[in-house]
Design a protein around this motif. Structure first.
Motif, PDB file in Angstrom:
ATOM      1  N   LEU A 334       0.825  -1.203   0.000  1.00 28.26           N
ATOM      2  CA  LEU A 334       0.000   0.000   0.000  1.00 28.26           C
ATOM      3  C   LEU A 334       0.858   1.251   0.000  1.00 28.26           C
ATOM      4  N   ALA A 335       1.953   1.250   0.770  1.00 26.44           N
ATOM      5  CA  ALA A 335       2.811   2.433   0.850  1.00 26.44           C
ATOM      6  C   ALA A 335       3.457   2.749  -0.485  1.00 26.44           C
ATOM      7  N   ASN A 336       3.720   1.721  -1.315  1.00 27.17           N
ATOM      8  CA  ASN A 336       4.329   1.962  -2.621  1.00 27.17           C
ATOM      9  C   ASN A 336       3.508   2.919  -3.461  1.00 27.17           C
ATOM     10  N   VAL A 337       2.184   2.911  -3.259  1.00 22.07           N
ATOM     11  CA  VAL A 337       1.302   3.765  -4.055  1.00 22.07           C
ATOM     12  C   VAL A 337       1.532   5.231  -3.740  1.00 22.07           C
ATOM     13  N   SER A 338       1.932   5.552  -2.493  1.00 16.36           N
ATOM     14  CA  SER A 338       2.105   6.948  -2.093  1.00 16.36           C
ATOM     15  C   SER A 338       3.502   7.459  -2.342  1.00 16.36           C
ATOM     16  N   ALA A 339       4.400   6.605  -2.892  1.00 15.80           N
ATOM     17  CA  ALA A 339       5.799   7.000  -3.017  1.00 15.80           C
ATOM     18  C   ALA A 339       5.946   8.191  -3.948  1.00 15.80           C
ATOM     19  N   PRO A 340       6.512   9.329  -3.466  1.00 13.52           N
ATOM     20  CA  PRO A 340       6.776  10.440  -4.364  1.00 13.52           C
ATOM     21  C   PRO A 340       7.868  10.084  -5.343  1.00 13.52           C
ATOM     22  N   GLU A 341       7.963  10.853  -6.390  1.00  5.66           N
ATOM     23  CA  GLU A 341       8.864  10.522  -7.490  1.00  5.66           C
ATOM     24  C   GLU A 341      10.300  10.343  -7.036  1.00  5.66           C
ATOM     25  N   GLN A 342      10.765  11.234  -6.128  1.00  4.05           N
ATOM     26  CA  GLN A 342      12.157  11.161  -5.753  1.00  4.05           C
ATOM     27  C   GLN A 342      12.481   9.954  -4.905  1.00  4.05           C
ATOM     28  N   MET A 343      11.482   9.239  -4.387  1.00  2.38           N
ATOM     29  CA  MET A 343      11.749   8.091  -3.536  1.00  2.38           C
ATOM     30  C   MET A 343      11.786   6.781  -4.312  1.00  2.38           C
ATOM     31  N   MET A 364       1.123  -1.347 -10.355  1.00  6.86           N
ATOM     32  CA  MET A 364       0.226  -2.388 -10.828  1.00  6.86           C
ATOM     33  C   MET A 364      -0.555  -3.010  -9.666  1.00  6.86           C
ATOM     34  N   VAL A 365      -1.823  -3.302  -9.925  1.00  8.76           N
ATOM     35  CA  VAL A 365      -2.608  -4.146  -9.038  1.00  8.76           C
ATOM     36  C   VAL A 365      -2.410  -5.583  -9.513  1.00  8.76           C
ATOM     37  N   THR A 366      -2.019  -6.481  -8.635  1.00 13.12           N
ATOM     38  CA  THR A 366      -1.838  -7.874  -9.030  1.00 13.12           C
ATOM     39  C   THR A 366      -2.912  -8.725  -8.357  1.00 13.12           C
ATOM     40  N   THR A 375      -2.697  -5.408 -13.595  1.00 14.85           N
ATOM     41  CA  THR A 375      -3.421  -4.352 -14.302  1.00 14.85           C
ATOM     42  C   THR A 375      -2.919  -3.007 -13.785  1.00 14.85           C
ATOM     43  N   PRO A 376      -2.697  -2.012 -14.661  1.00 16.48           N
ATOM     44  CA  PRO A 376      -2.249  -0.694 -14.190  1.00 16.48           C
ATOM     45  C   PRO A 376      -3.186  -0.134 -13.119  1.00 16.48           C
ATOM     46  N   PHE A 377      -2.602   0.321 -12.027  1.00 14.89           N
ATOM     47  CA  PHE A 377      -3.410   0.798 -10.895  1.00 14.89           C
ATOM     48  C   PHE A 377      -4.261   1.997 -11.279  1.00 14.89           C
ATOM     49  N   GLU A 378      -3.763   2.842 -12.193  1.00 15.05           N
ATOM     50  CA  GLU A 378      -4.525   4.051 -12.534  1.00 15.05           C
ATOM     51  C   GLU A 378      -5.852   3.731 -13.219  1.00 15.05           C
ATOM     52  N   GLN A 379      -6.010   2.499 -13.713  1.00 17.31           N
ATOM     53  CA  GLN A 379      -7.279   2.125 -14.344  1.00 17.31           C
ATOM     54  C   GLN A 379      -8.356   1.790 -13.314  1.00 17.31           C
ATOM     55  N   ILE A 380      -7.960   1.424 -12.103  1.00 19.50           N
ATOM     56  CA  ILE A 380      -8.916   0.945 -11.099  1.00 19.50           C
ATOM     57  C   ILE A 380      -9.515   2.139 -10.355  1.00 19.50           C
ATOM     58  N   ARG A 381     -10.828   2.305 -10.486  1.00 14.85           N
ATOM     59  CA  ARG A 381     -11.506   3.404  -9.804  1.00 14.85           C
ATOM     60  C   ARG A 381     -11.953   3.021  -8.395  1.00 14.85           C
ATOM     61  N   GLU A 382     -12.169   1.722  -8.180  1.00 12.92           N
ATOM     62  CA  GLU A 382     -12.617   1.266  -6.867  1.00 12.92           C
ATOM     63  C   GLU A 382     -12.405  -0.236  -6.784  1.00 12.92           C
ATOM     64  N   ILE A 451      -0.295  -4.509  -4.461  1.00 12.72           N
ATOM     65  CA  ILE A 451      -0.125  -3.315  -5.281  1.00 12.72           C
ATOM     66  C   ILE A 451       1.365  -3.023  -5.283  1.00 12.72           C
ATOM     67  N   GLU A 452       2.023  -3.120  -6.452  1.00  9.49           N
ATOM     68  CA  GLU A 452       3.475  -3.036  -6.511  1.00  9.49           C
ATOM     69  C   GLU A 452       3.927  -2.182  -7.690  1.00  9.49           C
ATOM     70  N   THR A 453       5.151  -1.693  -7.587  1.00  8.93           N
ATOM     71  CA  THR A 453       5.745  -0.856  -8.627  1.00  8.93           C
ATOM     72  C   THR A 453       6.372  -1.728  -9.706  1.00  8.93           C
ATOM     73  N   VAL A 454       6.202  -1.313 -10.954  1.00  9.83           N
ATOM     74  CA  VAL A 454       6.770  -2.049 -12.098  1.00  9.83           C
ATOM     75  C   VAL A 454       8.240  -1.673 -12.249  1.00  9.83           C
ATOM     76  N   GLU A 455       9.113  -2.664 -12.346  1.00 15.21           N
ATOM     77  CA  GLU A 455      10.529  -2.426 -12.578  1.00 15.21           C
ATOM     78  C   GLU A 455      10.850  -2.406 -14.075  1.00 15.21           C
ATOM     79  N   TRP A 456      10.069  -3.150 -14.871  1.00 13.65           N
ATOM     80  CA  TRP A 456      10.329  -3.239 -16.312  1.00 13.65           C
ATOM     81  C   TRP A 456       9.054  -3.695 -16.972  1.00 13.65           C
TER      82      TRP A 456
END
Length: 513
Positions: A334-343, A364-366, A375-382, A451-456
């Motif tokens: 969950l915290a990965n979603v709030s990560a600012p760009e510089q982090m 991504m939501v897995t 699936t890209p997290f930005e697509q999920i509204r709820e 919910i995780e960040t994509v590396e590639w």
């Protein structure tokens, strides 16, 4: 045989890109850097003061002292140090944790001028290998024209305090003399505490806003310093149930390797200092999630003014394990979603669709769909819990029925059946809601994972064949993959574009209507 030497502890923090450290015995607590109060002070490095429970504590910016630029940095905090019963605040960009080291391992440096002796040496951290510059509390306390606030609580030593000092000296020989500041908390009638150095800031009246993350222990998000930070029910995270509804709420924030997480409590009681030797063991079988705890502090070990506050009924304060919380997958995902760009951690990979226009990596939501899928997290509204009360339209097609959410009628599609043509082997647990041209469609899935960040995010060649002239099949048979995780948890997952799938499914349904 000579007794083993006690490894002194240091508190690490960062400012101006420098890794700095101070002895743990001089560190009192860390507080958020809100708007500083102007002080009548000639020293240019004194940027203002903070109100620390009725004491005006001066705050210095070490960047000014060292002649460095002072750009604005989000999530700043103030580290409170104490020297000879006097308080001084140090502006920081973030706390990097507690570490130990041998006095003989310090690489000392020397200056010709006495007023340049704030920096006295460096030491390499054993936990991550970082070289940390050590600061002298005595030199900081003697900076020219820098005022210090008197610490009233320690002004007059008493016989009890003298006994405590003797007890600490005895514990020092046993390796249990380290004194740490802890935050006392109350959730319902359960008493908890956490190392104050693990807490980034506290919020007295958090405004929780709806979010697709709101499921399980997550109640939604709060907006803080330009980021949307997930808010978790601390009791539910710990496995003790849920905080009672319609009760006053406060929160504390913890900074993780990527992003931040907020934890709801009923009351932040106080900050007190304890000795590590006062923490007692708790049987692991007595705790629902023992990895999140490191013991307990008997209420009798706390100052009476603290232990009697809020009529705490428990006989002990359970000690939260900061390292365990930071390694908990539920929290870090969950915290990965709030990560600012510089982090965000960047890798030297070819430019792909992994990053958006700002350079920030996609999230991504897995979930499980036969195998793990993303699936890209930005697509999920709820993200909604699946209810078996949904009226079933038919047993053979993917369209299960309709649900009403906040005045909107949302079709629910079994994603497994839509993709494979076969019934799902496992019952649905969640619904991923996607917005398509101002219309919502829900995809029922067997299990949400993380919910995780994509590396590639590589793209495979697109072939023709059966799906070439079928928009729905072409949308389902994605040629995109996502590499997620790191170390031993790296995996390559297929990526489903639910917006494209939903749009093609809607067009197909309209065509046969």
């Amino acid at each position: 045989m000579a007794p083993a030497a006690i490894r002194p502890g240091f508190g690490g923090f960062r400012i101006g890109g420098m890794e700095l450290g101070l002895p743990m015995q001089v560190l009192r607590e860390v507080v958020p850097c809100q708007k500083l109060i102007r002080l009548p002070c000639a020293a240019s490095c004194v940027t203002g003061g903070i109100n620390l429970r009725g004491i005006m504590v001066p705050v210095i910016d070490l960047r000014i002292l060292f002649g460095m630029p002072t750009p604005h940095v989000p999530f700043q905090s103030v580290m409170i140090m104490i020297h000879e019963n006097r308080l001084l605040g140090l502006l920081t960009e973030g706390v990097t944790g507690v570490f130990t080291g041998e006095t003989g391992e310090i690489n000392h440096v020397h200056f010709a001028a006495a007023d340049q002796s704030v920096f006295y040496g460096s030491i390499r951290r054993a936990d991550n290998g970082t070289l940390v510059n050590l600061l002298s509390p005595a030199a900081l306390a003697m900076l020219r024209d820098v005022p210090l606030a008197e610490h009233r609580e320690m002004k007059k030593p008493t016989g009890i305090q003298a006994d405590t000092a003797n007890s600490q000296n005895k514990d020092q020989r046993q390796g249990q003399d380290k004194v740490i500041p802890v935050l006392l908390l109350r959730c319902n009638q359960i008493a908890l505490t956490i190392d104050a150095m693990e807490v980034y800031t506290t919020l007295s009246d958090p405004e929780i806003k709806p979010s697709p993350l709101a499921m399980g222990s997550c109640r939604g998000v709060i907006e803080y310093a330009g980021s949307k930070i997930p808010v978790l029910d601390l009791l539910e995270v710990c496995g003790f149930g849920k905080i009672e509804p319609d009760t006053p709420l406060q929160a504390f924030l913890v900074q993780l390797p990527k992003g931040m997480a907020a934890f709801l409590v009923n009351k932040v009681i106080d900050v007190v200092r304890i000795r590590m030797g006062e923490i007692i063991d708790v049987p692991a079988y007595a705790l629902p999630r023992p990895a999140l705890f490191s013991g307990a502090i008997p209420k009798s070990s706390l100052p009476a003014s603290c232990s009697q506050q809020d009529a705490i009924l428990a006989s002990q304060f359970l000690v939260l394990n900061g390292a365990g919380m930071k390694s908990c997958h539920e929290i870090t995902a969950l915290a990965n979603v709030s990560a600012p760009e510089q982090m965000l951690v960047r890798h030297n990979r070819p430019q792909t669709a992994t990053a958006d226009k700002t350079g920030r990596k996609r999230t991504m939501v897995t979930y499980l769909l036969g195998s793990e899928t993303a699936t890209p997290f930005e697509q999920i509204r709820e993200i909604l819990p699946f209810s078996h009360s949904i009226p079933i339209f038919e047993q053979t097609g993917p369209l299960l029925g309709m649900i009403v959410v906040r005045g909107r009628s949302i079709p629910v599609v079994c994603l497994h059946r839509l993709i494979t043509g076969q019934p799902a082997q496992k019952a649905a647990t969640n619904i991923l809601v996607v917005e398509i041209d101002h219309e919502a469609i829900g995809f029922a899935i067997p299990a949400l994972k993380s919910i995780e960040t994509v590396e590639w995010e590589p793209e495979l060649p697109q072939f023709g064949g059966e799906a070439a002239n079928d928009d729905l099949k072409r949308a389902i048979r994605s040629n995109r993959l996502a590499q997620i995780g790191n170390g031993s948890s790296i995996r390559m997952l297929p990526v489903l574009d639910l917006e494209k799938i939903g749009r093609a499914f809607r067009a197909q349904q309209l065509a046969v209507a």
